[in-house]
Design a protein around this motif. Sequence first.
Motif, PDB file in Angstrom:
ATOM      1  N   ASP A 297      39.848  34.651  36.070  1.00  0.00           N
ATOM      2  CA  ASP A 297      38.401  34.905  36.260  1.00  0.00           C
ATOM      3  C   ASP A 297      38.084  36.413  36.482  1.00  0.00           C
ATOM      4  N   CYS A 298      39.056  37.279  36.864  1.00  0.00           N
ATOM      5  CA  CYS A 298      38.834  38.665  37.150  1.00  0.00           C
ATOM      6  C   CYS A 298      38.349  39.319  35.650  1.00  0.00           C
ATOM      7  N   ILE A 299      37.200  39.994  35.901  1.00  0.00           N
ATOM      8  CA  ILE A 299      36.626  40.497  34.600  1.00  0.00           C
ATOM      9  C   ILE A 299      37.147  42.026  34.723  1.00  0.00           C
ATOM     10  N   ASP A 300      37.724  42.420  35.395  1.00  0.00           N
ATOM     11  CA  ASP A 300      38.218  43.857  35.520  1.00  0.00           C
ATOM     12  C   ASP A 300      37.096  44.814  35.421  1.00  0.00           C
ATOM     13  N   CYS A 301      35.970  44.583  36.603  1.00  0.00           N
ATOM     14  CA  CYS A 301      34.979  45.397  36.381  1.00  0.00           C
ATOM     15  C   CYS A 301      34.827  46.518  37.417  1.00  0.00           C
ATOM     16  N   HIS A 302      35.688  46.396  38.097  1.00  0.00           N
ATOM     17  CA  HIS A 302      36.351  47.595  39.103  1.00  0.00           C
ATOM     18  C   HIS A 302      35.251  47.527  40.323  1.00  0.00           C
ATOM     19  N   GLN A 303      34.550  46.729  40.384  1.00  0.00           N
ATOM     20  CA  GLN A 303      33.192  46.845  41.586  1.00  0.00           C
ATOM     21  C   GLN A 303      34.260  46.674  42.707  1.00  0.00           C
ATOM     22  N   CYS A 304      35.207  45.958  42.941  1.00  0.00           N
ATOM     23  CA  CYS A 304      35.841  45.778  44.178  1.00  0.00           C
ATOM     24  C   CYS A 304      36.239  47.198  44.745  1.00  0.00           C
ATOM     25  N   VAL A 305      37.005  47.985  43.793  1.00  0.00           N
ATOM     26  CA  VAL A 305      37.263  49.158  44.255  1.00  0.00           C
ATOM     27  C   VAL A 305      36.269  50.184  44.200  1.00  0.00           C
TER      28      VAL A 305
ATOM     29  N   ALA B 105      41.896  38.853  50.621  1.00  0.00           N
ATOM     30  CA  ALA B 105      42.965  38.417  49.700  1.00  0.00           C
ATOM     31  C   ALA B 105      42.288  38.344  48.363  1.00  0.00           C
ATOM     32  N   TYR B 106      42.816  38.772  47.337  1.00  0.00           N
ATOM     33  CA  TYR B 106      42.498  38.640  46.115  1.00  0.00           C
ATOM     34  C   TYR B 106      43.148  37.285  45.559  1.00  0.00           C
ATOM     35  N   ASP B 107      42.445  36.348  44.910  1.00  0.00           N
ATOM     36  CA  ASP B 107      43.238  35.121  44.773  1.00  0.00           C
ATOM     37  C   ASP B 107      43.648  35.513  42.979  1.00  0.00           C
TER      38      ASP B 107
ATOM     39  N   GLY C 185      34.291  33.758  45.673  1.00  0.00           N
ATOM     40  CA  GLY C 185      35.610  33.647  46.390  1.00  0.00           C
ATOM     41  C   GLY C 185      36.676  34.238  45.485  1.00  0.00           C
ATOM     42  N   LEU C 186      36.557  34.821  44.567  1.00  0.00           N
ATOM     43  CA  LEU C 186      37.778  35.308  44.008  1.00  0.00           C
ATOM     44  C   LEU C 186      38.566  36.328  44.785  1.00  0.00           C
ATOM     45  N   ILE C 187      37.966  37.061  45.728  1.00  0.00           N
ATOM     46  CA  ILE C 187      38.202  37.852  46.722  1.00  0.00           C
ATOM     47  C   ILE C 187      37.638  37.294  48.101  1.00  0.00           C
ATOM     48  N   ARG C 188      38.568  36.634  48.890  1.00  0.00           N
ATOM     49  CA  ARG C 188      37.994  36.141  50.011  1.00  0.00           C
ATOM     50  C   ARG C 188      38.827  36.129  51.196  1.00  0.00           C
TER      51      ARG C 188
ATOM     52  N   ILE D   5      42.241  46.032  45.917  1.00  0.00           N
ATOM     53  CA  ILE D   5      42.713  44.993  46.919  1.00  0.00           C
ATOM     54  C   ILE D   5      43.581  43.958  45.926  1.00  0.00           C
ATOM     55  N   ARG D   6      43.197  44.171  44.320  1.00  0.00           N
ATOM     56  CA  ARG D   6      43.894  43.230  43.519  1.00  0.00           C
ATOM     57  C   ARG D   6      45.503  43.512  43.530  1.00  0.00           C
ATOM     58  N   ASN D   7      45.876  44.711  44.060  1.00  0.00           N
ATOM     59  CA  ASN D   7      47.481  45.004  44.266  1.00  0.00           C
ATOM     60  C   ASN D   7      47.928  44.049  45.535  1.00  0.00           C
TER      61      ASN D   7
ATOM     62  N   ALA E 154      31.119  42.534  46.879  1.00  0.00           N
ATOM     63  CA  ALA E 154      30.889  43.114  45.380  1.00  0.00           C
ATOM     64  C   ALA E 154      31.476  42.171  44.463  1.00  0.00           C
ATOM     65  N   CYS E 155      32.626  41.288  44.747  1.00  0.00           N
ATOM     66  CA  CYS E 155      32.983  40.522  43.793  1.00  0.00           C
ATOM     67  C   CYS E 155      32.235  39.121  43.643  1.00  0.00           C
ATOM     68  N   ASP E 156      31.795  38.734  44.757  1.00  0.00           N
ATOM     69  CA  ASP E 156      30.764  37.684  44.804  1.00  0.00           C
ATOM     70  C   ASP E 156      29.596  37.960  43.903  1.00  0.00           C
ATOM     71  N   SER E 157      29.086  39.014  43.991  1.00  0.00           N
ATOM     72  CA  SER E 157      28.009  39.320  43.204  1.00  0.00           C
ATOM     73  C   SER E 157      28.434  39.153  41.875  1.00  0.00           C
ATOM     74  N   ILE E 158      29.528  39.793  41.449  1.00  0.00           N
ATOM     75  CA  ILE E 158      29.887  39.566  39.846  1.00  0.00           C
ATOM     76  C   ILE E 158      30.086  38.418  39.521  1.00  0.00           C
ATOM     77  N   MET E 159      30.764  37.417  40.401  1.00  0.00           N
ATOM     78  CA  MET E 159      30.908  35.991  40.178  1.00  0.00           C
ATOM     79  C   MET E 159      29.660  35.403  39.885  1.00  0.00           C
ATOM     80  N   ASP E 160      28.706  35.570  40.692  1.00  0.00           N
ATOM     81  CA  ASP E 160      27.320  34.885  40.534  1.00  0.00           C
ATOM     82  C   ASP E 160      26.886  35.452  39.162  1.00  0.00           C
TER      83      ASP E 160
HETATM   84  S1  SF4 Z   1      34.899  42.755  41.518  1.00  0.00           S
HETATM   85 FE1  SF4 Z   1      36.077  40.699  41.114  1.00  0.00          FE
HETATM   86  S2  SF4 Z   1      36.007  40.418  38.999  1.00  0.00           S
HETATM   87 FE2  SF4 Z   1      35.545  42.615  39.358  1.00  0.00          FE
HETATM   88  S3  SF4 Z   1      37.495  43.697  39.135  1.00  0.00           S
HETATM   89 FE3  SF4 Z   1      37.209  43.070  41.419  1.00  0.00          FE
HETATM   90  S4  SF4 Z   1      38.098  41.081  41.515  1.00  0.00           S
HETATM   91 FE4  SF4 Z   1      37.856  41.434  39.289  1.00  0.00          FE
END
Ligand code: SF4
Length: 473
Positions: free
Chosen positions: A270-278, A248-250, A317-320, A287-289, A304-310
Amino acid sequence: MTETETTNSPASETSFRDQLGIVSKEGKRKWIYPKKPEGRFHRGRILASWILLAILFVTPFLRFNGHPLMLFDITERKFIVFGLIFGPHDYILFAIAMISTIVFIFLFTVVFGRLFCGWICPQTVFMEMVFRKIDYWIEGNPLRQKQLNDSSWTGNKIFKKSFKHGIYFFLSFLISNMLLAWIIGSDKLLKIITSPPSEHMGGLVAILVFTGVFHWIFGWFREQACILVCPYGRLQGVLLDRNSIVIAYDFIRGEPRGKLRKSEERVIGDCIDCHQCVDVCPTGIDIRNGTQLECINCTTCIDACDSIMDSVEKPRGLIRYDSIEGIEKKIRSLFTPRSIGYSILLIILISLLIYLVITRSDIDVTILRTGGMFYQEQPDDYISNLYDVKALNKTFESVPLSFKLKNVDGMISVLGDSLIVKTQESVSVKLFIMLRRDQIRSMNTPLQIEVLRNGEIAQIIETSFLGPVGGKE
Ligand code: SF4
Ligand code: SF4
């Protein structure tokens, strides 16, 4: 169908539930080019996949007491589970095992969502851990794969596609053989492999058909097997609830999303809308939907999101793995009324199953006096009764059976040949018992009959002997 379109574009906030990520507006298939996954969950899944593949390919060759450890021979209705053999006569065990499996799936899904799909399902393991990796190896990253598909047929493209599909075919052939080994056993499979094709045309055709099916599934059908065909995926809608743990996306932490601007202090989510998770998603969803039928819980968006958060120095854990309750209220409870109810039912079913397996006898013999028959007068003051014997052999070997009267003196004989029951077979024979008149004290004389297997008592059966009271008519 072409491999020219990609689904990895952002879904509109309102429209994602009205459409499938793998189908274009024109109703054509969109080909998925997911980014190569990396990260701790992916490494864990690689390890789990190797273990699973070893189990799938090695188990049919393992033996226990000279017999296969596992065998699911649906053609001969013979099943071996951890060295125990079962047949059609064990239908009660099968029924309870099936119900237990269904309850277990319900329980597991209510609590852990589609954990099975991401980590254990052979479709996901073969698709994402074997065939998809061959795509990356031969055709390169997603951009190169797309460029290759869009390009005209040059020598390079013909070589790469032939090479890739040659490997696909070989792997599909291996998978077919493995499947056959689970069904007919490794001995029969090795015999088929080592003898001329003309002696086993049926088996060869079956292997080639399955090879074609697997090649088609992993080479072309791909994620559609999970999204359009798999019944388990369809069950999610009714099984998942607010406490189920899914990927789930927090949204509390992540929204409102927005691009990262280094010069500005960040006051949004915290989501920087980088689209990596997609971009990494093998089913082409965002998954943000929210939780969607297409999500096979493969964990690549977590990595993917953990590496962006790093990289942006935010907590992972923005997606976890979490539940809606966990995200909204920070409440995580595995013990809900549903999960407790399923657990109790499952414990009862498994206890019953274990009891039935433990108390299951190797040989089942019933002896009943033949219906409609009275006693018969025999020479030398003997009275005889005729009995129907039904014997079932649940062992691996043929078993010779004989009978002996336990509580009275008398004669007992099987009509016809000696009684030998072949493995997993049931036979019916007639049995004669003769008692002297002076041994008969009532209309129904209780009898105990020992069933002997190789001279050892396998069972004691109680029945009765019909005769004239006190030996007089
Ligand atoms: S990878 Fe994380 S930060 Fe990037 S768009 Fe997806 S949820 Fe947002
Ligand atoms: S949303 Fe995430 S977990 Fe679900 S299928 Fe896509 S990448 Fe895998």
